[in-house]
Design a protein around this motif. Sequence first.
Motif, PDB file in Angstrom:
ATOM      1  N   HIS A   1      42.831  31.931  36.069  1.00  0.00           N
ATOM      2  CA  HIS A   1      44.137  32.440  36.387  1.00  0.00           C
ATOM      3  C   HIS A   1      44.268  33.457  37.221  1.00  0.00           C
ATOM      4  O   HIS A   1      43.340  34.477  37.656  1.00  0.00           O
ATOM      5  CB  HIS A   1      44.640  33.361  34.762  1.00  0.00           C
ATOM      6  CG  HIS A   1      44.635  32.407  33.982  1.00  0.00           C
ATOM      7  ND1 HIS A   1      45.801  31.573  33.572  1.00  0.00           N
ATOM      8  CD2 HIS A   1      43.725  32.265  32.602  1.00  0.00           C
ATOM      9  CE1 HIS A   1      45.540  30.910  32.267  1.00  0.00           C
ATOM     10  NE2 HIS A   1      44.317  31.426  31.753  1.00  0.00           N
ATOM     11  N   PRO A   2      45.125  33.092  38.353  1.00  0.00           N
ATOM     12  CA  PRO A   2      45.096  34.139  39.682  1.00  0.00           C
ATOM     13  C   PRO A   2      45.378  35.423  39.452  1.00  0.00           C
ATOM     14  O   PRO A   2      45.058  36.286  40.245  1.00  0.00           O
ATOM     15  CB  PRO A   2      46.387  33.465  40.409  1.00  0.00           C
ATOM     16  CG  PRO A   2      47.044  32.674  39.412  1.00  0.00           C
ATOM     17  CD  PRO A   2      46.391  32.156  38.445  1.00  0.00           C
ATOM     18  N   GLN A   3      45.975  35.678  38.177  1.00  0.00           N
ATOM     19  CA  GLN A   3      46.343  37.184  38.011  1.00  0.00           C
ATOM     20  C   GLN A   3      44.929  37.853  37.731  1.00  0.00           C
ATOM     21  O   GLN A   3      45.022  39.344  37.728  1.00  0.00           O
ATOM     22  CB  GLN A   3      47.313  37.259  36.762  1.00  0.00           C
ATOM     23  CG  GLN A   3      48.676  36.741  36.915  1.00  0.00           C
ATOM     24  CD  GLN A   3      48.830  35.188  36.422  1.00  0.00           C
ATOM     25  OE1 GLN A   3      47.675  34.407  36.361  1.00  0.00           O
ATOM     26  NE2 GLN A   3      49.926  34.785  35.909  1.00  0.00           N
ATOM     27  N   VAL A   4      44.014  37.407  37.235  1.00  0.00           N
ATOM     28  CA  VAL A   4      42.837  38.016  36.784  1.00  0.00           C
ATOM     29  C   VAL A   4      41.834  38.101  38.135  1.00  0.00           C
ATOM     30  O   VAL A   4      41.570  37.156  38.593  1.00  0.00           O
ATOM     31  CB  VAL A   4      42.116  37.268  35.831  1.00  0.00           C
ATOM     32  CG1 VAL A   4      40.662  37.969  35.319  1.00  0.00           C
ATOM     33  CG2 VAL A   4      42.837  37.127  34.382  1.00  0.00           C
ATOM     34  N   VAL A   5      41.830  39.254  38.454  1.00  0.00           N
ATOM     35  CA  VAL A   5      40.970  39.573  39.640  1.00  0.00           C
ATOM     36  C   VAL A   5      39.435  39.108  39.775  1.00  0.00           C
ATOM     37  O   VAL A   5      38.885  39.241  38.503  1.00  0.00           O
ATOM     38  CB  VAL A   5      41.226  40.791  40.419  1.00  0.00           C
ATOM     39  CG1 VAL A   5      42.275  41.272  40.638  1.00  0.00           C
ATOM     40  CG2 VAL A   5      40.650  41.986  39.082  1.00  0.00           C
ATOM     41  N   HIS A   6      38.848  38.666  40.725  1.00  0.00           N
ATOM     42  CA  HIS A   6      37.640  38.056  40.684  1.00  0.00           C
ATOM     43  C   HIS A   6      36.761  39.235  40.876  1.00  0.00           C
ATOM     44  O   HIS A   6      36.125  39.807  42.070  1.00  0.00           O
ATOM     45  CB  HIS A   6      37.351  37.053  41.789  1.00  0.00           C
ATOM     46  CG  HIS A   6      37.786  35.741  41.301  1.00  0.00           C
ATOM     47  ND1 HIS A   6      38.001  34.834  42.338  1.00  0.00           N
ATOM     48  CD2 HIS A   6      38.759  35.701  40.378  1.00  0.00           C
ATOM     49  CE1 HIS A   6      38.831  33.910  41.573  1.00  0.00           C
ATOM     50  NE2 HIS A   6      39.055  34.184  40.484  1.00  0.00           N
ATOM     51  N   TYR A   7      36.623  40.082  39.690  1.00  0.00           N
ATOM     52  CA  TYR A   7      35.779  41.424  39.757  1.00  0.00           C
ATOM     53  C   TYR A   7      35.326  41.732  38.186  1.00  0.00           C
ATOM     54  O   TYR A   7      36.256  41.365  37.533  1.00  0.00           O
ATOM     55  CB  TYR A   7      36.854  42.587  40.142  1.00  0.00           C
ATOM     56  CG  TYR A   7      36.259  43.975  39.918  1.00  0.00           C
ATOM     57  CD1 TYR A   7      35.652  44.819  41.249  1.00  0.00           C
ATOM     58  CD2 TYR A   7      36.280  44.707  38.956  1.00  0.00           C
ATOM     59  CE1 TYR A   7      35.396  45.951  41.258  1.00  0.00           C
ATOM     60  CE2 TYR A   7      35.757  45.951  38.606  1.00  0.00           C
ATOM     61  CZ  TYR A   7      35.202  46.407  39.853  1.00  0.00           C
ATOM     62  OH  TYR A   7      34.723  47.916  39.718  1.00  0.00           O
ATOM     63  N   LEU A   8      34.183  42.149  38.405  1.00  0.00           N
ATOM     64  CA  LEU A   8      33.517  42.377  36.843  1.00  0.00           C
ATOM     65  C   LEU A   8      32.711  43.670  36.890  1.00  0.00           C
ATOM     66  O   LEU A   8      31.837  43.633  37.510  1.00  0.00           O
ATOM     67  CB  LEU A   8      32.771  41.406  36.148  1.00  0.00           C
ATOM     68  CG  LEU A   8      32.479  41.362  34.816  1.00  0.00           C
ATOM     69  CD1 LEU A   8      33.814  41.558  33.892  1.00  0.00           C
ATOM     70  CD2 LEU A   8      31.684  40.436  34.378  1.00  0.00           C
ATOM     71  N   ASP A   9      33.054  44.502  35.989  1.00  0.00           N
ATOM     72  CA  ASP A   9      32.382  45.681  35.897  1.00  0.00           C
ATOM     73  C   ASP A   9      31.266  45.599  34.774  1.00  0.00           C
ATOM     74  O   ASP A   9      31.696  45.459  33.444  1.00  0.00           O
ATOM     75  CB  ASP A   9      33.184  46.965  35.572  1.00  0.00           C
ATOM     76  CG  ASP A   9      32.400  48.178  35.254  1.00  0.00           C
ATOM     77  OD1 ASP A   9      31.262  48.480  35.742  1.00  0.00           O
ATOM     78  OD2 ASP A   9      32.858  48.923  34.266  1.00  0.00           O
ATOM     79  N   LEU A  10      29.969  45.612  34.826  1.00  0.00           N
ATOM     80  CA  LEU A  10      29.093  45.020  33.881  1.00  0.00           C
ATOM     81  C   LEU A  10      27.861  46.087  33.964  1.00  0.00           C
ATOM     82  O   LEU A  10      26.713  45.763  34.643  1.00  0.00           O
ATOM     83  CB  LEU A  10      28.651  43.682  34.199  1.00  0.00           C
ATOM     84  CG  LEU A  10      27.523  42.993  33.332  1.00  0.00           C
ATOM     85  CD1 LEU A  10      28.279  42.793  31.992  1.00  0.00           C
ATOM     86  CD2 LEU A  10      26.944  41.670  33.778  1.00  0.00           C
ATOM     87  N   PRO A  11      27.992  47.138  33.249  1.00  0.00           N
ATOM     88  CA  PRO A  11      26.778  48.215  33.306  1.00  0.00           C
ATOM     89  C   PRO A  11      25.584  47.642  32.619  1.00  0.00           C
ATOM     90  O   PRO A  11      25.587  47.236  31.380  1.00  0.00           O
ATOM     91  CB  PRO A  11      27.222  49.323  32.467  1.00  0.00           C
ATOM     92  CG  PRO A  11      29.111  49.100  32.589  1.00  0.00           C
ATOM     93  CD  PRO A  11      29.231  47.548  32.425  1.00  0.00           C
ATOM     94  N   LEU A  12      24.542  47.385  33.249  1.00  0.00           N
ATOM     95  CA  LEU A  12      23.391  46.971  33.059  1.00  0.00           C
ATOM     96  C   LEU A  12      22.405  47.988  32.500  1.00  0.00           C
ATOM     97  O   LEU A  12      21.362  47.757  31.911  1.00  0.00           O
ATOM     98  CB  LEU A  12      22.584  45.836  34.063  1.00  0.00           C
ATOM     99  CG  LEU A  12      23.428  44.799  34.292  1.00  0.00           C
ATOM    100  CD1 LEU A  12      22.925  44.028  35.526  1.00  0.00           C
ATOM    101  CD2 LEU A  12      23.549  43.771  33.104  1.00  0.00           C
ATOM    102  N   GLN A  13      22.357  49.217  33.339  1.00  0.00           N
ATOM    103  CA  GLN A  13      21.657  50.284  32.796  1.00  0.00           C
ATOM    104  C   GLN A  13      20.105  50.212  33.493  1.00  0.00           C
ATOM    105  O   GLN A  13      19.393  51.260  33.727  1.00  0.00           O
ATOM    106  CB  GLN A  13      21.662  50.560  31.483  1.00  0.00           C
ATOM    107  CG  GLN A  13      23.120  50.731  31.036  1.00  0.00           C
ATOM    108  CD  GLN A  13      23.888  51.680  31.574  1.00  0.00           C
ATOM    109  OE1 GLN A  13      23.699  52.524  32.577  1.00  0.00           O
ATOM    110  NE2 GLN A  13      25.217  51.796  30.941  1.00  0.00           N
TER     111      GLN A  13
END
Length: 478
Positions: free
Chosen positions: A261-273
């Motif tokens: 879906h083009p509305q969903v930006v290709h960015y992900l916040d994934l805190p690994l710690q």
Amino acid sequence: MPRTSTSGKRYHLITLGCAKNVVDSSSMAQLLDEAGYEAVDRPARADVLIVNTCGFIEAARQESLQALRELAARKKKGQLLIAAGCLAQRWGGRLVEEVPGIDGVIGTRRWMDILEFIERLRGRMAPDPLFHIPEDGPIRPEDRGVLRAAVQGVSAYLKIADGCRRPCAFCAIPIIKGPAVSRPPEAIWAEARCLVDQGVRELILIAQDTTDYGHDLGIRDGLPLLIEGLVQRVPEVKWIRIMYAYPGAVSDRLIEVMASHPQVVHYLDLPLQHGHPAVLRRMRRPANIEWVYRTVEKLRRAMPDIAIRTTFIVGYPGETEEEFEALLQFIRDLEFDRVGCFTYSYEPETLSAQQPGHLPEEVKRERYERLMAAQQPISLRKNQALVGKTLEVLIEGAGDGLSVGRTYRDAPEIDGLVLVEGEWPVGQFLSVRITGAMTYDLVGVVETSSAHAGTLFASPGSLERSNYKVPRRAFGDG
């Protein structure tokens, strides 16, 4: 002495902490506004002073205490001072001991009772502080008909859940917020429709753990379902951004939905710690490092232009030099686009407080500096690879011959900025050719055709800002 205002219905609200607190403050403000209260910028003009506090780590607690003490010191006769939010929930009566002058303490789980709480304070027979802090049970999804969102320009943080069921040893959020409670998907979809109708162009999905959305509702892998519903109901929204994903919970279905879906930006916040399994096990975090390598590979294969953001804690109890070096190698191997780093904060009541091997502050700080030094050339190299490319930029401010904006690669306040030549209308999406790169930020010029074709979505009030203040990047972020 006369009251601060003749109506008794002016309030001054200070918000501290994360975006989730900003949403709670926005919801409280909506309730107050609908009840006839007026927001004022200066505390001296207010009848009710509210500080929505943060109690997550020591630095945040001190900031909250300072804000409360400053207001208490200047409080006039007839004014009410209310401590709300996470520190209020966590400390309760201790907060009143630390800050004499507080009239009421309302916990983060009952923000929706702010009007009734104010009336209780006004009707009390004695000057003793009042408390409204449920100690047990989850946050009940009582929205009282107000949006669970905070609008900033043409972007909005949309809260999809509250609380957390994860067992992280260093984190007090389950103590403060209680177990995870997801909002009904229909309510979120309806709010998104309302926000987009009001001119919002970016929806930022937030929760303590967005990838756990729907678990308590019996919905398996609920986040992809929620996002698909958003795309169907607000297809014209420009950007949908996912924050606070949990390792091990980024499913193949979620990756597919993001890529489709083009509305969903290709960015992900994934805190690994962390990047060493032994440290992660002590943290009570997912310790399958191979999962991380496989998932990052899947994300990049499905979306070659994806920007992956993560955060790490250095100086965790018992962290050896060997474990820290493994973390540095982990960062070099995976080359994350954005990295935030924090030194371990001792948190009473958490499991980590009882674990052996607490490290000196100077060791934590030295490791923080080494980690950031390892990430900086990666960040610079990734930014330099964008020079010569044209990216869509959301303009968020202008002044002194420059505009400031963000690409899809940048979440508000914590990531990079794009400095654009010329002053362009706030709220406009423009095609910007990147002409320069710094470690965290980019420089560019607007493509001529984009300047003529761009559509303005900003509210009239936002266009009045002639001088733009660059947002504060969160401490330790890169």
